[in-house]
Design a protein around this motif. Structure first.
Motif, PDB file in Angstrom:
ATOM      1  N   ALA A 141      -0.839  -3.569   3.752  1.00  0.00           N
ATOM      2  CA  ALA A 141      -1.010  -3.845   2.331  1.00  0.00           C
ATOM      3  C   ALA A 141      -1.617  -2.641   1.614  1.00  0.00           C
ATOM      4  CB  ALA A 141      -1.890  -5.081   2.137  1.00  0.00           C
ATOM      5  N   GLN A 142      -2.592  -2.005   2.248  1.00  0.00           N
ATOM      6  CA  GLN A 142      -3.200  -0.804   1.680  1.00  0.00           C
ATOM      7  C   GLN A 142      -2.187   0.333   1.578  1.00  0.00           C
ATOM      8  OE1 GLN A 142      -6.738   0.217   1.125  1.00  0.00           O
ATOM      9  NE2 GLN A 142      -7.306  -1.944   1.020  1.00  0.00           N
ATOM     10  N   LEU A 143      -1.407   0.502   2.648  1.00  0.00           N
ATOM     11  CA  LEU A 143      -0.480   1.627   2.708  1.00  0.00           C
ATOM     12  C   LEU A 143       0.710   1.457   1.771  1.00  0.00           C
ATOM     13  CD1 LEU A 143      -0.500   2.309   6.550  1.00  0.00           C
ATOM     14  CD2 LEU A 143      -1.662   3.613   4.756  1.00  0.00           C
ATOM     15  N   VAL A 144       1.162   0.230   1.587  1.00  0.00           N
ATOM     16  CA  VAL A 144       2.260  -0.007   0.650  1.00  0.00           C
ATOM     17  C   VAL A 144       1.839   0.446  -0.751  1.00  0.00           C
ATOM     18  CG1 VAL A 144       3.561  -1.806  -0.530  1.00  0.00           C
ATOM     19  CG2 VAL A 144       3.403  -1.827   1.954  1.00  0.00           C
ATOM     20  N   SER A 145       0.610   0.100  -1.143  1.00  0.00           N
ATOM     21  CA  SER A 145       0.109   0.540  -2.448  1.00  0.00           C
ATOM     22  C   SER A 145      -0.024   2.053  -2.506  1.00  0.00           C
ATOM     23  CB  SER A 145      -1.252  -0.112  -2.729  1.00  0.00           C
ATOM     24  OG  SER A 145      -1.134  -1.506  -2.836  1.00  0.00           O
ATOM     25  N   LEU A 146      -0.480   2.651  -1.402  1.00  0.00           N
ATOM     26  CA  LEU A 146      -0.652   4.099  -1.351  1.00  0.00           C
ATOM     27  C   LEU A 146       0.679   4.819  -1.523  1.00  0.00           C
ATOM     28  CD1 LEU A 146      -2.844   6.340  -0.682  1.00  0.00           C
ATOM     29  CD2 LEU A 146      -1.930   6.265   1.642  1.00  0.00           C
ATOM     30  N   THR A 147       1.690   4.378  -0.807  1.00  0.00           N
ATOM     31  CA  THR A 147       2.985   5.069  -0.840  1.00  0.00           C
ATOM     32  C   THR A 147       3.720   4.863  -2.156  1.00  0.00           C
ATOM     33  OG1 THR A 147       4.088   3.196   0.250  1.00  0.00           O
ATOM     34  CG2 THR A 147       3.239   4.963   1.658  1.00  0.00           C
ATOM     35  N   ARG A 148       3.322   3.855  -2.911  1.00  0.00           N
ATOM     36  CA  ARG A 148       3.949   3.617  -4.215  1.00  0.00           C
ATOM     37  C   ARG A 148       3.211   4.312  -5.346  1.00  0.00           C
ATOM     38  NH1 ARG A 148       5.110  -2.884  -3.441  1.00  0.00           N
ATOM     39  NH2 ARG A 148       6.849  -2.656  -1.964  1.00  0.00           N
ATOM     40  N   GLY A 149       2.122   5.006  -5.001  1.00  0.00           N
ATOM     41  CA  GLY A 149       1.357   5.722  -6.002  1.00  0.00           C
ATOM     42  C   GLY A 149       1.941   7.104  -6.261  1.00  0.00           C
ATOM     43  N   SER A 150       1.121   7.950  -6.890  1.00  0.00           N
ATOM     44  CA  SER A 150       1.590   9.287  -7.246  1.00  0.00           C
ATOM     45  C   SER A 150       0.811  10.385  -6.543  1.00  0.00           C
ATOM     46  CB  SER A 150       1.475   9.492  -8.767  1.00  0.00           C
ATOM     47  OG  SER A 150       0.138   9.303  -9.198  1.00  0.00           O
ATOM     48  N   GLY A 151      -0.167  10.013  -5.705  1.00  0.00           N
ATOM     49  CA  GLY A 151      -0.980  11.010  -5.023  1.00  0.00           C
ATOM     50  C   GLY A 151      -0.598  11.157  -3.575  1.00  0.00           C
ATOM     51  N   PHE A 152      -1.606  11.263  -2.704  1.00  0.00           N
ATOM     52  CA  PHE A 152      -1.371  11.415  -1.271  1.00  0.00           C
ATOM     53  C   PHE A 152      -0.487  10.281  -0.763  1.00  0.00           C
ATOM     54  CE2 PHE A 152      -2.265  10.196   3.067  1.00  0.00           C
ATOM     55  CZ  PHE A 152      -2.204  11.405   3.747  1.00  0.00           C
ATOM     56  N   GLY A 153       0.511  10.631   0.054  1.00  0.00           N
ATOM     57  CA  GLY A 153       1.361   9.631   0.691  1.00  0.00           C
ATOM     58  C   GLY A 153       2.441   9.046  -0.176  1.00  0.00           C
ATOM     59  N   ALA A 154       2.562   9.500  -1.406  1.00  0.00           N
ATOM     60  CA  ALA A 154       3.584   8.945  -2.302  1.00  0.00           C
ATOM     61  C   ALA A 154       4.966   9.104  -1.674  1.00  0.00           C
ATOM     62  CB  ALA A 154       3.529   9.637  -3.652  1.00  0.00           C
ATOM     63  N   GLY A 155       5.688   7.996  -1.563  1.00  0.00           N
ATOM     64  CA  GLY A 155       7.040   8.032  -1.035  1.00  0.00           C
ATOM     65  C   GLY A 155       7.141   8.123   0.467  1.00  0.00           C
ATOM     66  N   ALA A 156       6.016   8.115   1.185  1.00  0.00           N
ATOM     67  CA  ALA A 156       6.060   8.221   2.643  1.00  0.00           C
ATOM     68  C   ALA A 156       6.711   6.984   3.256  1.00  0.00           C
ATOM     69  CB  ALA A 156       4.652   8.402   3.205  1.00  0.00           C
ATOM     70  N   GLU A 157       7.391   7.179   4.376  1.00  0.00           N
ATOM     71  CA  GLU A 157       8.018   6.071   5.094  1.00  0.00           C
ATOM     72  C   GLU A 157       6.961   5.342   5.924  1.00  0.00           C
ATOM     73  OE1 GLU A 157      11.562   5.252   8.373  1.00  0.00           O
ATOM     74  OE2 GLU A 157      10.434   7.135   8.410  1.00  0.00           O
ATOM     75  N   LEU A 158       6.986   4.015   5.879  1.00  0.00           N
ATOM     76  CA  LEU A 158       6.096   3.195   6.698  1.00  0.00           C
ATOM     77  C   LEU A 158       6.912   2.507   7.778  1.00  0.00           C
ATOM     78  CD1 LEU A 158       3.888   1.479   3.950  1.00  0.00           C
ATOM     79  CD2 LEU A 158       3.352   3.501   5.319  1.00  0.00           C
ATOM     80  N   VAL A 159       6.391   2.546   8.997  1.00  0.00           N
ATOM     81  CA  VAL A 159       7.052   1.905  10.123  1.00  0.00           C
ATOM     82  C   VAL A 159       6.014   1.110  10.898  1.00  0.00           C
ATOM     83  CG1 VAL A 159       6.773   3.994  11.528  1.00  0.00           C
ATOM     84  CG2 VAL A 159       8.468   2.285  12.184  1.00  0.00           C
ATOM     85  N   VAL A 160       6.404  -0.059  11.392  1.00  0.00           N
ATOM     86  CA  VAL A 160       5.482  -0.905  12.133  1.00  0.00           C
ATOM     87  C   VAL A 160       6.039  -1.160  13.529  1.00  0.00           C
ATOM     88  CG1 VAL A 160       6.500  -3.054  11.252  1.00  0.00           C
ATOM     89  CG2 VAL A 160       4.134  -3.052  12.082  1.00  0.00           C
TER      90      VAL A 160
END
Length: 313
Positions: A141-160
């Motif tokens: 949940a934290q990472l989904v918000s992070l990757t949808r932002g505009s700073g660090f991690g923006a657009g990064a792929e998440l895998v579980v």
């Protein structure tokens, strides 16, 4: 004020406010300004009851009582149930009782995310989460918000990834991330790996990790989540010096026998007193054991948020 599970979780949704409070708490720990005795635990044949009191100047005074017991409905997983009592640091008045389960999950995930942003390479493009339980869900949940932002991690792929394919698929669908066929497949090629399991033996192997990977480990209450090769080769970071100096459950299984000089407190990096990552090829490990100062920070944020919305008696 009494906040049940739903209200506690709802009071901790402001990631920026929580991150700022956790940063303040970690810096206080690193500088010796917080009063946080090592946690203790009473053990039964079936589980344990842990106690974690703490004071962080300017944030508050709190104590957590939490049980960790195997979940019979989910073999290999454990439940974390309890409460956090939040007090006024000036006169000792009890201000709030909060549900420890969502508070612990959210503050642990937020701390691991803070370490990720602080220690991982700035060009991180793929993040693997290992685990499918409540802590992994909080982390995703934290990472989904992070990757949808505009700073660090923006657009990064998440895998579980995890040990049970059906559970991995369900979690992947819930958060809209990719399901890996195995833990090894998720870890190989990842720029960052966050382990959120109840494992009692290593789930990540050194040979799977590429140069420059950041690894976060918040699980492993009953044993090491990371193998000895990863610990041997990495620059090591933790919330507090006791992660290496204290025996489990206060200290980390992975850090037993490691020289204290090798472990840097995350708060020292956040304060600018330590450089953190030294080059792009360095392997970094943040080993979390949990810390009372983080509970104080989260309780302070939840209390302030709930108080703004009206007291719940």
């Amino acid at each position: 004020m009494v906040l049940d599970e739903a209200r506690t979780g709802a009071a901790l949704t402001d990631a920026d406010t929580l991150g700022a409070a956790l940063t303040r708490a970690l810096i206080a720990v690193a500088r010796g300004e917080a009063s946080t005795p090592p946690r203790i635990a009473a053990r039964t044949p079936h589980g344990l009851l842990g106690a974690m009191p703490g004071h962080v100047p300017g944030l508050g005074l709190a104590a957590k009582l939490i049980t960790v017991f195997p979940d019979p409905e989910r073999p290999g997983r454990s439940s974390h149930r309890g409460l956090v009592a939040h007090f006024d640091e000036r006169d000792g008045r009890l201000l709030a009782i909060l549900d420890a389960e969502p508070l612990t999950a959210v503050r642990t995930a937020a701390t691991a995310t803070l370490a990720l942003r602080t220690l991982a390479r700035t060009d991180t493009r793929r993040i693997a989460v290992i685990g499918t339980g409540a802590q992994a869900a909080a982390q995703l949940a934290q990472l989904v918000s992070l990757t949808r932002g505009s700073g660090f991690g923006a657009g990064a792929e998440l895998v579980v990834a995890g040990r049970t394919p059906a559970q991995v698929a369900a979690v992947a669908q819930r958060f809209g991330v990719r399901a890996a066929p195995s833990v090894e497949a998720a870890v190989r090629g990842a720029d960052a790996v966050l382990c959120c399991t109840g494992a009692d033996r290593p789930v990540v192997r050194r040979e799977w990790l590429a140069p420059g990977t950041h690894v976060g480990s918040v699980g492993g209450s009953e044993g090491p989540e990371l193998d000895s090769g990863t610990i041997r080769d990495a620059a090591l970071f933790a919330e507090w010096s006791g992660a290496v100096a204290e025996a489990p459950p206060a200290g980390a299984h992975e850090l037993q026998g490691v020289s204290a000089e090798r472990v840097t407190q995350l708060g020292s990096v956040l304060a600018g007193d330590h450089p953190g990552r030294r080059d792009e090829a360095e392997l970094t490990v943040f080993k979390s054991t949990g810390h009372a100062a983080l509970d104080v920070a989260a309780a302070a944020v939840a209390y302030a948020s709930a108080a703004c919305g009206g007291r719940t008696e």
